[in-house]
Motif scaffolding. Structure first.
Motif, PDB file in Angstrom:
ATOM      1  N   GLU A   1       0.845  -1.186   0.000  1.00  0.00           N
ATOM      2  CA  GLU A   1       0.000   0.000   0.000  1.00  0.00           C
ATOM      3  C   GLU A   1       0.888   1.245   0.000  1.00  0.00           C
ATOM      4  O   GLU A   1       1.612   1.514   0.956  1.00  0.00           O
ATOM      5  N   THR A   2       0.865   1.979  -1.101  1.00  0.00           N
ATOM      6  CA  THR A   2       1.774   3.131  -1.232  1.00  0.00           C
ATOM      7  C   THR A   2       1.215   4.389  -0.580  1.00  0.00           C
ATOM      8  O   THR A   2       1.964   5.323  -0.302  1.00  0.00           O
ATOM      9  N   GLY A   3      -0.086   4.439  -0.343  1.00  0.00           N
ATOM     10  CA  GLY A   3      -0.689   5.657   0.189  1.00  0.00           C
ATOM     11  C   GLY A   3      -0.159   6.035   1.555  1.00  0.00           C
ATOM     12  O   GLY A   3       0.181   7.195   1.811  1.00  0.00           O
ATOM     13  N   MET A   4      -0.059   5.062   2.455  1.00  0.00           N
ATOM     14  CA  MET A   4       0.419   5.344   3.802  1.00  0.00           C
ATOM     15  C   MET A   4       1.884   5.760   3.780  1.00  0.00           C
ATOM     16  O   MET A   4       2.299   6.655   4.525  1.00  0.00           O
ATOM     17  N   ARG A   5       2.682   5.120   2.933  1.00  0.00           N
ATOM     18  CA  ARG A   5       4.101   5.499   2.834  1.00  0.00           C
ATOM     19  C   ARG A   5       4.246   6.895   2.236  1.00  0.00           C
ATOM     20  O   ARG A   5       5.169   7.640   2.596  1.00  0.00           O
ATOM     21  N   ALA A   6       3.347   7.249   1.317  1.00  0.00           N
ATOM     22  CA  ALA A   6       3.381   8.588   0.714  1.00  0.00           C
ATOM     23  C   ALA A   6       3.117   9.657   1.767  1.00  0.00           C
ATOM     24  O   ALA A   6       3.804  10.688   1.816  1.00  0.00           O
TER      25      ALA A   6
ATOM     26  N   ILE B   1       6.379  13.108   4.523  1.00  0.00           N
ATOM     27  CA  ILE B   1       6.521  14.470   5.042  1.00  0.00           C
ATOM     28  C   ILE B   1       7.145  14.489   6.434  1.00  0.00           C
ATOM     29  O   ILE B   1       7.572  15.550   6.901  1.00  0.00           O
ATOM     30  N   ALA B   2       7.205  13.337   7.106  1.00  0.00           N
ATOM     31  CA  ALA B   2       7.663  13.313   8.495  1.00  0.00           C
ATOM     32  C   ALA B   2       9.131  13.724   8.605  1.00  0.00           C
ATOM     33  O   ALA B   2       9.481  14.603   9.410  1.00  0.00           O
TER      34      ALA B   2
ATOM     35  N   PRO C   1      18.104   9.603  -3.732  1.00  0.00           N
ATOM     36  CA  PRO C   1      17.453   8.834  -2.657  1.00  0.00           C
ATOM     37  C   PRO C   1      18.279   7.623  -2.264  1.00  0.00           C
ATOM     38  O   PRO C   1      19.121   7.142  -3.026  1.00  0.00           O
ATOM     39  N   THR C   2      18.024   7.131  -1.072  1.00  0.00           N
ATOM     40  CA  THR C   2      18.704   5.930  -0.581  1.00  0.00           C
ATOM     41  C   THR C   2      17.756   4.732  -0.541  1.00  0.00           C
ATOM     42  O   THR C   2      18.118   3.683  -0.042  1.00  0.00           O
ATOM     43  N   SER C   3      16.539   4.911  -1.044  1.00  0.00           N
ATOM     44  CA  SER C   3      15.581   3.813  -1.102  1.00  0.00           C
ATOM     45  C   SER C   3      14.730   3.981  -2.353  1.00  0.00           C
ATOM     46  O   SER C   3      14.820   4.988  -3.055  1.00  0.00           O
ATOM     47  N   ARG C   4      13.895   3.005  -2.625  1.00  0.00           N
ATOM     48  CA  ARG C   4      13.045   3.031  -3.810  1.00  0.00           C
ATOM     49  C   ARG C   4      11.725   3.760  -3.582  1.00  0.00           C
ATOM     50  O   ARG C   4      10.887   3.825  -4.482  1.00  0.00           O
ATOM     51  N   LEU C   5      11.531   4.292  -2.408  1.00  0.00           N
ATOM     52  CA  LEU C   5      10.305   5.031  -2.126  1.00  0.00           C
ATOM     53  C   LEU C   5      10.242   6.302  -2.973  1.00  0.00           C
ATOM     54  O   LEU C   5      11.277   6.849  -3.373  1.00  0.00           O
ATOM     55  N   ASN C   6       9.030   6.759  -3.225  1.00  0.00           N
ATOM     56  CA  ASN C   6       8.848   8.004  -3.970  1.00  0.00           C
ATOM     57  C   ASN C   6       9.002   9.184  -3.011  1.00  0.00           C
ATOM     58  O   ASN C   6       8.043   9.600  -2.360  1.00  0.00           O
ATOM     59  N   HIS C   7      10.210   9.700  -2.930  1.00  0.00           N
ATOM     60  CA  HIS C   7      10.494  10.771  -1.971  1.00  0.00           C
ATOM     61  C   HIS C   7       9.943  12.128  -2.410  1.00  0.00           C
ATOM     62  O   HIS C   7       9.993  13.083  -1.635  1.00  0.00           O
ATOM     63  N   TRP C   8       9.435  12.211  -3.630  1.00  0.00           N
ATOM     64  CA  TRP C   8       8.928  13.502  -4.107  1.00  0.00           C
ATOM     65  C   TRP C   8       7.710  13.962  -3.311  1.00  0.00           C
ATOM     66  O   TRP C   8       7.397  15.153  -3.285  1.00  0.00           O
ATOM     67  N   TYR C   9       7.028  13.032  -2.650  1.00  0.00           N
ATOM     68  CA  TYR C   9       5.930  13.435  -1.766  1.00  0.00           C
ATOM     69  C   TYR C   9       6.435  14.292  -0.603  1.00  0.00           C
ATOM     70  O   TYR C   9       5.654  14.971   0.068  1.00  0.00           O
ATOM     71  N   SER C  10       7.749  14.263  -0.365  1.00  0.00           N
ATOM     72  CA  SER C  10       8.325  15.049   0.733  1.00  0.00           C
ATOM     73  C   SER C  10       8.069  16.539   0.568  1.00  0.00           C
ATOM     74  O   SER C  10       8.037  17.285   1.554  1.00  0.00           O
TER      75      SER C  10
END
Length: 256
Positions: A37-42, A46-47, A206-215
């Motif tokens: 589930e990508t929504g929660m990680r997105a 911002i944290a 980035p250091t992971s495959r997560l979509n950091h652009w939500y930051s």
């Protein structure tokens, strides 16, 4: 435009850090219970930038710099030992990342004070600048290490993650007597702009495959920050919250 933005700055530091804490819970809960589930990680993206920004704010107001660093480093060390026992890995957690950031910020503060001190000698100004550059180079070198004794090694969020709070400190000149011609540098929106550049570099490398652009969504509450802490001093709450919520989520994962 600037006047409109100033009137819109209604959020204090406590509120924004609580938003960051909730986002962090979403992020880690998503990782444990909903890996696809990508929504929660997105939401969780911002944290880190919000906590990074307020780490820089804390460095500005902390009176006892050594105690501030020692407390954060000790907490990072304890969490790191637990992580190593549980996972058997040499992956430095975000608390170690922020410990490194604190050292860099205090070095930058020292350099800025010397730079704009009319009584400081040129040698002292150059030396303080070289000290800051040497620390940055040292962090770059450590981040380049990929293995220690055959074990994978990494710093959470990497080099640019360590630098992100430093970007938030670049245009922070509170407490420094700037010359008249340089006072335009001491502006909140310049500070947020520099932080956005740091955020861009963090997303580009980035250091992971997560979509950091939500930051970048973290910039919205920062533009609403009024510069006040809030009624209550919740500093220690947020120090405890990070390991506490991880333990709680881990226990829940064992139960379900």
């Amino acid at each position: 435009m600037v006047q409109f933005l100033n009137k819109s700055r209604v959020l204090n530091g406590n509120i924004i850090k609580l938003i960051a804490a909730v986002a962090m819970v979403f992020d880690h809960a998503g990782f444990l219970f909903f890996p696809y589930e990508t929504g929660m990680r997105a939401i969780g993206r911002i944290a880190m930038p919000l906590f990074a920004f307020f780490l820089a704010e804390g460095c500005r107001y902390t009176r006892n710099k050594f105690r501030h660093f020692a407390m954060l480093f000790l907490l990072a060390f304890v969490c790191q030992v637990v992580d190593y026992i549980a996972e058997g890995r040499l992956y430095l957690t975000i608390l170690f990342t922020f410990s490194i950031s604190v050292l860099l910020i205090y070095s930058l503060q020292y350099f800025k004070k010397k730079l704009f001190d009319a009584e400081a000698k040129l040698f002292d100004k150059i030396l303080s600048g070289l000290l800051f550059c040497a620390l940055v180079a040292g962090v770059w070198f450590v981040n380049a290490i990929k293995r220690i004794n055959g074990n994978p090694f990494a710093i959470d969020y990497g080099f640019w993650g360590c630098m992100l709070p430093v970007f938030a400190s670049l245009f922070d000149f509170r407490g420094i007597d700037l010359p008249e011609k340089a006072r335009f540098l001491d502006g909140y929106y310049l500070k947020v702009g520099a932080f956005a550049v740091g955020l861009l570099l963090t997303c580009l490398f980035p250091t992971s495959r997560l979509n950091h652009w939500y930051s970048f969504l973290a910039l919205a509450p920062l533009l609403l920050y009024n510069g006040r802490r809030g009624k209550y001093n919740l500093k220690y709450f947020f120090y405890v919250f990070y390991p506490a919520h991880l333990v709680l989520l881990y226990l829940i994962s064992l139960w379900v």
